[in-house]
Motif scaffolding. Structure first.
Motif, PDB file in Angstrom:
ATOM      1  N   ASN B  73       0.862  -1.181   0.000  1.00  0.00           N
ATOM      2  CA  ASN B  73       0.000   0.000   0.000  1.00  0.00           C
ATOM      3  C   ASN B  73       0.902   1.235   0.000  1.00  0.00           C
ATOM      4  O   ASN B  73       1.420   1.657   1.032  1.00  0.00           O
ATOM      5  CB  ASN B  73      -0.905  -0.015   1.227  1.00  0.00           C
ATOM      6  N   ARG B  75       0.278   4.321  -0.393  1.00  0.00           N
ATOM      7  CA  ARG B  75      -0.195   5.493   0.370  1.00  0.00           C
ATOM      8  C   ARG B  75       0.164   5.364   1.841  1.00  0.00           C
ATOM      9  O   ARG B  75       0.674   6.313   2.444  1.00  0.00           O
ATOM     10  CB  ARG B  75      -1.712   5.647   0.194  1.00  0.00           C
ATOM     11  N   GLY B 143      -7.587  -0.017   1.958  1.00  0.00           N
ATOM     12  CA  GLY B 143      -7.278  -0.604   0.647  1.00  0.00           C
ATOM     13  C   GLY B 143      -7.773  -2.029   0.506  1.00  0.00           C
ATOM     14  O   GLY B 143      -8.549  -2.526   1.327  1.00  0.00           O
ATOM     15  N   TYR B 145      -6.483  -6.140  -1.106  1.00  0.00           N
ATOM     16  CA  TYR B 145      -5.395  -6.945  -1.661  1.00  0.00           C
ATOM     17  C   TYR B 145      -5.947  -8.257  -2.202  1.00  0.00           C
ATOM     18  O   TYR B 145      -6.976  -8.745  -1.722  1.00  0.00           O
ATOM     19  CB  TYR B 145      -4.283  -7.167  -0.640  1.00  0.00           C
ATOM     20  N   VAL B 198      -0.065  -7.187   3.783  1.00  0.00           N
ATOM     21  CA  VAL B 198       0.129  -5.790   3.399  1.00  0.00           C
ATOM     22  C   VAL B 198       1.195  -5.139   4.277  1.00  0.00           C
ATOM     23  O   VAL B 198       2.065  -4.420   3.780  1.00  0.00           O
ATOM     24  CB  VAL B 198      -1.200  -5.010   3.490  1.00  0.00           C
ATOM     25  N   THR B 202       4.656  -3.515   2.839  1.00  0.00           N
ATOM     26  CA  THR B 202       4.747  -2.060   2.967  1.00  0.00           C
ATOM     27  C   THR B 202       5.926  -1.686   3.866  1.00  0.00           C
ATOM     28  O   THR B 202       6.642  -0.725   3.590  1.00  0.00           O
ATOM     29  CB  THR B 202       3.428  -1.489   3.521  1.00  0.00           C
TER      30      THR B 202
END
Lengths: 121, 279
Positions: B73, B75, B143, B145, B198, B202
């Protein structure tokens, strides 16, 4: 695209390091390494890498003289620049998507890192 | 020590660091710092500089595999990077004034913690039923995935809590030359309730950027020496490459436990040597 830039950066860094490394080993053949702290040395005194290996401009100047250590150091600089390139590309992607908030956030992160380059040392 | 022999030893150590990084998600500092200080008796500051290089190489090497799967992610990573890079800069500034023995002790404590993180229970699904965080919504952090059973969506909680913990992770990374991936995963996993898949990828993205922020400072201070970087960069990537192959076949659980025990042993050594002033 962003994943690809990372791979290119990493491969470039390895190739430069290997080329410089071979030269470095030839140029320093038979020399003993000196990385141990001197027994009477206080924390304030630290020899560290040679001064010319600490900045981009002096490193580049020595690469032209085929100095192995400088070429390895260029490999290091390329490696450090790879994650930064990823931020630059993300910034570009956010601008294209017209995501102003995240373009700003990416710009802040980039500014923090780059300002280090100029104000530290 | 002879320079060829040193290059060979460091190359072997870097291959191990790359393997460990691929199998556990830990940055390279876990292997490189003890090898240089306890094993070879080098100055702690060379170890910190070399560990930073290892962390960046591990992160970039692993990231090329992860991004293709589309789980990172960007962001969340980018927003939290503000905290980690600021922290890393502060850490690197403060580090000059800290005695190396003290740094060794902090490092030992972080190692014990990292060992615990390798074998911990993972937050597999995230918290789907979590209440909306207004800040997460405004920052567009929530988000999705892909999984085998279709796309899973997740929501992010306690954004500011995670943000401040990332600041701490950044400070430690600036002082110690590690990526502090374990702390980053903890912040995203336990505080922000981001699913494991995630948070791991990340965190890996962020490790490279955080380490680069400190490396810029350490390069100018001469902590990064070409003789030490030379075997480390190719070594880590070789290790990471084979690590990702093993990851698909081997029983990783047993490997993780072995690594955790090894790391605990190293951390006791680091703390002991730090306190007795031998580092």
């Amino acid at each position: 695209m962003i994943g690809k830039s990372l791979r290119v950066g990493v491969i470039a860094s390895v190739l430069i390091t290997l080329c410089g490394g071979i030269l470095y080993l030839f140029q320093h053949q038979g020399l003993a390494t000196q990385y141990a702290p001197a027994p009477d040395e206080t924390d304030a005194h630290f020899a560290g890498a040679q001064p010319y290996l600490r900045g981009i401009s002096t490193v580049v100047a020595h690469i032209l003289q085929l100095d192995g250590a400088a070429i390895v150091q260029l490999g290091v600089i390329v490696l450090i620049a790879t994650p930064l390139l990823r931020i630059v590309l993300s910034l570009a992607a956010f601008i294209i998507e017209k995501d102003k908030l995240y373009a700003l956030i990416a710009a802040i992160v980039l500014t923090i890192i780059l300002s280090n380059m100029f104000f530290s040392g | 020590m002879d320079i060829q022999l040193l290059t060979l030893i460091l190359f072997a150590g870097a291959v191990c660091a790359g393997l460990l990084g691929a199998l556990t998600g830990l940055g390279g500092g876990v292997i490189v710092i003890p090898l240089l200080t306890l094993g070879l008796g080098f100055d702690m500051r060379y170890a910190v500089g070399t560990a930073l290089i290892t962390s960046i190489a591990t992160s970039s090497g692993a990231a090329t595999a992860y991004i293709r799967e589309g789980i990172t992610n960007i962001r969340i990573g980018m927003f939290l990077e503000i905290a980690t890079t600021l922290g890393a800069v502060c850490g690197a500034m403060v580090a000059i004034y800290l005695p190396t023995g003290f740094i060794a002790v902090i490092y030992g404590v972080v190692l014990v913690f990292s060992a615990a993180m390798i074998v911990r229970k993972k937050n597999a699904d995230g918290n789907v039923a979590a209440p909306d965080s207004p800040l997460a919504k405004r920052l567009k952090l929530n988000g999705t995935y892909p999984t085998a059973n279709g796309t899973v969506s997740y929501k992010v909680r306690k954004v500011m809590g995670g943000f401040s913990m990332m600041g701490l992770a950044g400070i430690l990374s600036g002082i110690l030359g590690i990526g502090s991936g374990a702390l980053k995963v903890l912040a995203m996993d336990t505080v922000m309730k981001i699913p494991f898949k995630v948070s791991t990828t990340t965190s890996n993205f962020m490790v490279g950027v955080t380490a680069a922020a400190s490396a810029v400072i350490y390069l100018q201070r001469g902590y990064i020496d070409p003789g030490l970087a030379l075997p480390v960069i190719p070594g880590v990537l070789t290790g990471a490459f084979f690590g990702s192959k093993i990851l698909m076949k081997a029983n990783v659980k047993i490997l993780r436990i072995i690594f955790a025990i090894l790391i605990c042993f190293l951390s006791i050594q680091m703390i002991y040597n730090g306190i007795t002033g031998r580092i």
